[in-house]
Design a protein around this motif. Structure first.
Motif, mmCIF file in Angstrom:
data_model
loop_
_atom_site.group_PDB
_atom_site.id
_atom_site.type_symbol
_atom_site.label_atom_id
_atom_site.label_comp_id
_atom_site.label_asym_id
_atom_site.label_seq_id
_atom_site.Cartn_x
_atom_site.Cartn_y
_atom_site.Cartn_z
ATOM 1 N N VAL A 14 6.111 -4.348 -4.766
ATOM 2 C CA VAL A 14 6.645 -3.204 -4.017
ATOM 3 C C VAL A 14 8.149 -3.059 -4.281
ATOM 4 O O VAL A 14 8.909 -4.011 -4.055
ATOM 5 C CB VAL A 14 6.386 -3.443 -2.511
ATOM 6 N N ASN A 15 8.586 -1.897 -4.754
ATOM 7 C CA ASN A 15 10.033 -1.699 -4.962
ATOM 8 C C ASN A 15 10.667 -1.136 -3.688
ATOM 9 O O ASN A 15 10.002 -0.917 -2.678
ATOM 10 C CB ASN A 15 10.293 -0.840 -6.212
ATOM 11 N N ASN A 16 11.967 -0.903 -3.748
ATOM 12 C CA ASN A 16 12.686 -0.507 -2.530
ATOM 13 C C ASN A 16 12.177 0.821 -1.961
ATOM 14 O O ASN A 16 11.955 0.935 -0.754
ATOM 15 C CB ASN A 16 14.185 -0.424 -2.848
ATOM 16 N N LYS A 57 0.849 -1.203 0.000
ATOM 17 C CA LYS A 57 0.000 0.000 0.000
ATOM 18 C C LYS A 57 0.882 1.249 0.000
ATOM 19 O O LYS A 57 1.793 1.370 0.836
ATOM 20 C CB LYS A 57 -0.912 -0.011 1.236
ATOM 21 N N VAL A 58 0.623 2.138 -0.956
ATOM 22 C CA VAL A 58 1.232 3.473 -0.941
ATOM 23 C C VAL A 58 0.120 4.485 -1.184
ATOM 24 O O VAL A 58 -0.825 4.189 -1.926
ATOM 25 C CB VAL A 58 2.350 3.654 -2.016
ATOM 26 N N GLN A 71 10.395 1.405 1.639
ATOM 27 C CA GLN A 71 10.930 2.320 2.652
ATOM 28 C C GLN A 71 9.912 3.384 3.059
ATOM 29 O O GLN A 71 9.747 3.664 4.235
ATOM 30 C CB GLN A 71 12.180 3.046 2.106
ATOM 31 N N ALA A 72 9.237 3.974 2.049
ATOM 32 C CA ALA A 72 8.409 5.149 2.326
ATOM 33 C C ALA A 72 6.914 4.864 2.281
ATOM 34 O O ALA A 72 6.115 5.734 2.591
ATOM 35 C CB ALA A 72 8.757 6.256 1.318
ATOM 36 N N GLY A 73 6.527 3.656 1.885
ATOM 37 C CA GLY A 73 5.110 3.338 1.746
ATOM 38 C C GLY A 73 4.463 2.936 3.057
ATOM 39 O O GLY A 73 5.067 3.024 4.127
ATOM 40 N N GLN A 74 3.224 2.450 2.947
ATOM 41 C CA GLN A 74 2.441 2.158 4.148
ATOM 42 C C GLN A 74 2.393 0.672 4.502
ATOM 43 O O GLN A 74 2.175 0.328 5.655
ATOM 44 C CB GLN A 74 1.016 2.682 3.948
ATOM 45 N N ASP A 97 4.242 -6.218 6.665
ATOM 46 C CA ASP A 97 4.931 -5.156 7.378
ATOM 47 C C ASP A 97 4.121 -3.892 7.098
ATOM 48 O O ASP A 97 4.015 -3.476 5.945
ATOM 49 C CB ASP A 97 6.358 -5.036 6.828
ATOM 50 N N GLY A 98 3.492 -3.324 8.127
ATOM 51 C CA GLY A 98 2.652 -2.151 7.917
ATOM 52 C C GLY A 98 1.256 -2.413 8.443
ATOM 53 O O GLY A 98 0.986 -3.461 9.025
#
Ligand code: ADP
Length: 244
Positions: A175-177, A166-167, A181-184, A204-205
């Motif tokens: 999901v890329n790096n 999720k972003v 790192q910055a996503g949800q 994770d999230g």
């Protein structure tokens, strides 16, 4: 999830992600079966900017002998990242993360491998991450399945893997790096397409129950795409022009 980078636009107003993909678009995936002369089976995968090589050895005698099982074969998996595989040199000592990923990949492969067909022996799977860019456990699991099949190990199915996530409050595939790192949220999924069984699911999230269901659905559909590429890699080696 790492610290959020407030300046990074993970999803723009046209629904395009930071690397130019649509929400349901996987990265470029290239799988090659075989390639390692000294292994019983092998595979190489490029999954976006991830580059991973897998060698399979066995079934072979277990040393020390007391580790063997008279009723069944055992699967051993080592996931290893090269120090040069990430931007900042990785400490070459085995990390907790590598130990964890070795364990989850082993447990994700076990339901697929007919270990009971070769008691007292071991099958060793060596995973070398040459370049990492988010999603290495899924790429490695996918390549390990192909390498096991290439080694002629009897299998119930192959395990195909990709992450959903999720972003910007939107469910995405693969999901890329930066998104990791910055996503949800990041949800790696391993799935056996013929048996319709999930063998790896981590999260994770934070997701709502609806988002959770959507991630599983998007991830499983992604695994089915990956499965076609795994079959193609084996077909190319054994029935096409891609063999060696
Ligand atoms: P996965 O690779 O399965 O997504 P993680 O979520 O733990 O596993 O890692 C995400 C990404 O973080 C990796 O793919 C890699 O690009 C990066 N990474 C992992 N370990 C390190 C490290 N020691 N140094 C720098 N980057 C790392």
């Amino acid at each position: 999830m790492g610290g959020r980078d407030a300046t990074m636009v993970l999803l723009d107003e046209n629904g395009i992600r930071c690397d130019g993909r649509k929400v349901d678009e996987p990265r470029r995936i290239m799988i090659k079966a075989g390639g390692l002369k000294n292994a019983d089976g092998s595979a190489y995968i490029e999954f976006g900017d991830n580059k991973i090589l897998v060698g399979v050895f066995g079934p072979r005698d277990v040393h020390p002998k007391h580790m063997s099982d008279t009723d069944t074969g055992i699967l051993r998996v080592r996931y290893h990242m090269e120090p040069f595989s990430v931007g900042e040199r990785k400490n070459p000592a085995p990390s907790r993360r590598e130990i964890e990923i070795s364990k989850v990949i082993k447990e994700a492969l076990e339901p697929a491998v007919m270990l009971d067909k070769f008691p007292r022996t071991a099958v060793d799977v060596f995973i070398e991450v040459l370049q990492a860019d988010g999603g290495t456990r899924c790429a490695a699991l996918t390549a390990a399945s192909v390498a096991l099949a290439d080694a002629g190990i009897p299998m119930r199915d192959m395990v195909s893997a990709i992450a959903a996530g999720k972003v910007a409050d939107t469910v995405i595939l693969d999901v890329n790096n930066e998104e990791d790192q910055a996503g949800q949220a990041d949800m790696p999924i391993g799935y056996m397409p013929n048996l319709e069984q999930i063998t790896l699911l981590q999260l994770d999230g934070i997701l709502t129950p609806e988002e959770y269901k959507k991630c599983v659905e998007v991830g499983v559909n992604g695994c089915k795409l990956v499965y076609e590429l795994q079959k193609k890699a084996l077909n190319d080696k054994y029935f096409g022009n891609g063999g060696d």
